[in-house]
Design a protein around this motif. Structure first.
Motif, PDB file in Angstrom:
ATOM      1  N   THR A  43       0.792  -1.123  -0.002  1.00  0.00           N
ATOM      2  CA  THR A  43       0.012   0.194  -0.075  1.00  0.00           C
ATOM      3  C   THR A  43       0.825   1.212  -0.030  1.00  0.00           C
ATOM      4  O   THR A  43       0.603   2.331  -0.720  1.00  0.00           O
ATOM      5  N   SER A  44       1.976   1.326   0.825  1.00  0.00           N
ATOM      6  CA  SER A  44       2.860   2.374   0.731  1.00  0.00           C
ATOM      7  C   SER A  44       3.304   2.603  -0.672  1.00  0.00           C
ATOM      8  O   SER A  44       3.682   3.646  -1.078  1.00  0.00           O
ATOM      9  N   MET A  45       3.752   1.508  -1.404  1.00  0.00           N
ATOM     10  CA  MET A  45       4.379   1.695  -2.726  1.00  0.00           C
ATOM     11  C   MET A  45       3.344   2.131  -3.411  1.00  0.00           C
ATOM     12  O   MET A  45       3.720   3.323  -4.394  1.00  0.00           O
ATOM     13  N   TYR A  46       2.340   1.781  -3.418  1.00  0.00           N
ATOM     14  CA  TYR A  46       1.259   2.298  -4.263  1.00  0.00           C
ATOM     15  C   TYR A  46       1.104   3.916  -4.072  1.00  0.00           C
ATOM     16  O   TYR A  46       0.825   4.847  -5.143  1.00  0.00           O
ATOM     17  N   LYS A  47       0.872   4.290  -2.729  1.00  0.00           N
ATOM     18  CA  LYS A  47       0.782   5.639  -2.472  1.00  0.00           C
ATOM     19  C   LYS A  47       1.944   6.546  -2.947  1.00  0.00           C
ATOM     20  O   LYS A  47       1.740   7.737  -3.292  1.00  0.00           O
ATOM     21  N   ASP A  48       3.162   6.078  -2.654  1.00  0.00           N
ATOM     22  CA  ASP A  48       4.423   7.004  -2.871  1.00  0.00           C
ATOM     23  C   ASP A  48       4.451   7.101  -4.235  1.00  0.00           C
ATOM     24  O   ASP A  48       5.352   7.952  -4.872  1.00  0.00           O
ATOM     25  N   ARG A  49       4.008   5.999  -5.304  1.00  0.00           N
ATOM     26  CA  ARG A  49       4.162   6.260  -6.856  1.00  0.00           C
ATOM     27  C   ARG A  49       3.505   7.477  -7.085  1.00  0.00           C
ATOM     28  O   ARG A  49       3.960   8.194  -8.022  1.00  0.00           O
ATOM     29  N   ARG A  50       2.314   7.564  -6.517  1.00  0.00           N
ATOM     30  CA  ARG A  50       1.426   8.914  -6.899  1.00  0.00           C
ATOM     31  C   ARG A  50       2.310  10.104  -5.971  1.00  0.00           C
ATOM     32  O   ARG A  50       2.338  11.107  -6.680  1.00  0.00           O
ATOM     33  N   ARG A  51       2.805   9.945  -5.007  1.00  0.00           N
ATOM     34  CA  ARG A  51       3.200  10.986  -4.188  1.00  0.00           C
ATOM     35  C   ARG A  51       4.564  11.534  -4.828  1.00  0.00           C
ATOM     36  O   ARG A  51       4.776  12.856  -4.730  1.00  0.00           O
ATOM     37  N   LYS A  52       5.106  10.717  -5.479  1.00  0.00           N
ATOM     38  CA  LYS A  52       6.429  11.010  -6.057  1.00  0.00           C
ATOM     39  C   LYS A  52       6.221  12.114  -7.128  1.00  0.00           C
ATOM     40  O   LYS A  52       6.938  13.114  -7.419  1.00  0.00           O
ATOM     41  N   LYS A  53       5.103  11.952  -8.060  1.00  0.00           N
ATOM     42  CA  LYS A  53       4.648  13.019  -9.200  1.00  0.00           C
ATOM     43  C   LYS A  53       4.458  14.390  -8.435  1.00  0.00           C
ATOM     44  O   LYS A  53       4.984  15.324  -8.947  1.00  0.00           O
ATOM     45  N   ARG A  54       3.598  14.456  -7.243  1.00  0.00           N
ATOM     46  CA  ARG A  54       3.678  15.571  -6.680  1.00  0.00           C
ATOM     47  C   ARG A  54       4.836  16.360  -5.936  1.00  0.00           C
ATOM     48  O   ARG A  54       4.881  17.450  -6.184  1.00  0.00           O
TER      49      ARG A  54
END
Length: 118
Positions: A43-54
């Motif tokens: 779940t952290s990996m999924y969230k952080d792939r999106r957070r990276k863009k931000r």
């Protein structure tokens, strides 16, 4: 004769333990804890792939703002000037120019300032 499932269970455990190899404490070698930690990591990996863009966009905007301030403009004025002068260049490239090619960034700022004064 009954069916033995030990080999498939062992394979399943072995695969999970190889995935959780670097985890701390019991999260790496106790099956129940490892499985829970692995699901949490997914779940952290999924969230952080999106957070990276931000995060990268924020970094680029910060760099562009700093370079624009050196040219006596705010970030919003600079971007508005670029839009009015019909210069379409993304924030990633603008940030690269700001860091590595200050003269080129200055030329863009001059064009943006000229478009704003019209």
């Amino acid at each position: 004769m009954r069916v033995k499932v030990a080999s498939s269970s062992d394979r399943k455990r072995k695969k999970l333990f190889s995935i959780t190899k670097g985890f701390f404490g019991r999260k790496k070698n106790v099956y129940r804890n490892a499985r829970e930690a692995y699901l949490h990591a997914l779940t952290s990996m999924y969230k952080d792939r999106r957070r990276k863009k931000r995060d990268f966009r924020r970094l680029w905007i910060t760099r562009i703002n700093a370079a624009a301030r050196m040219e006596d403009m705010s970030y919003s004025q600079f971007m508005n000037g670029l839009k009015k002068s019909r210069i379409e260049i993304n924030r990633k490239m603008l940030a690269e120019l700001a860091v590595n090619e200050p003269a080129a960034f200055g030329a863009l700022a001059a064009q943006a300032r000229q478009a704003l004064s019209k």
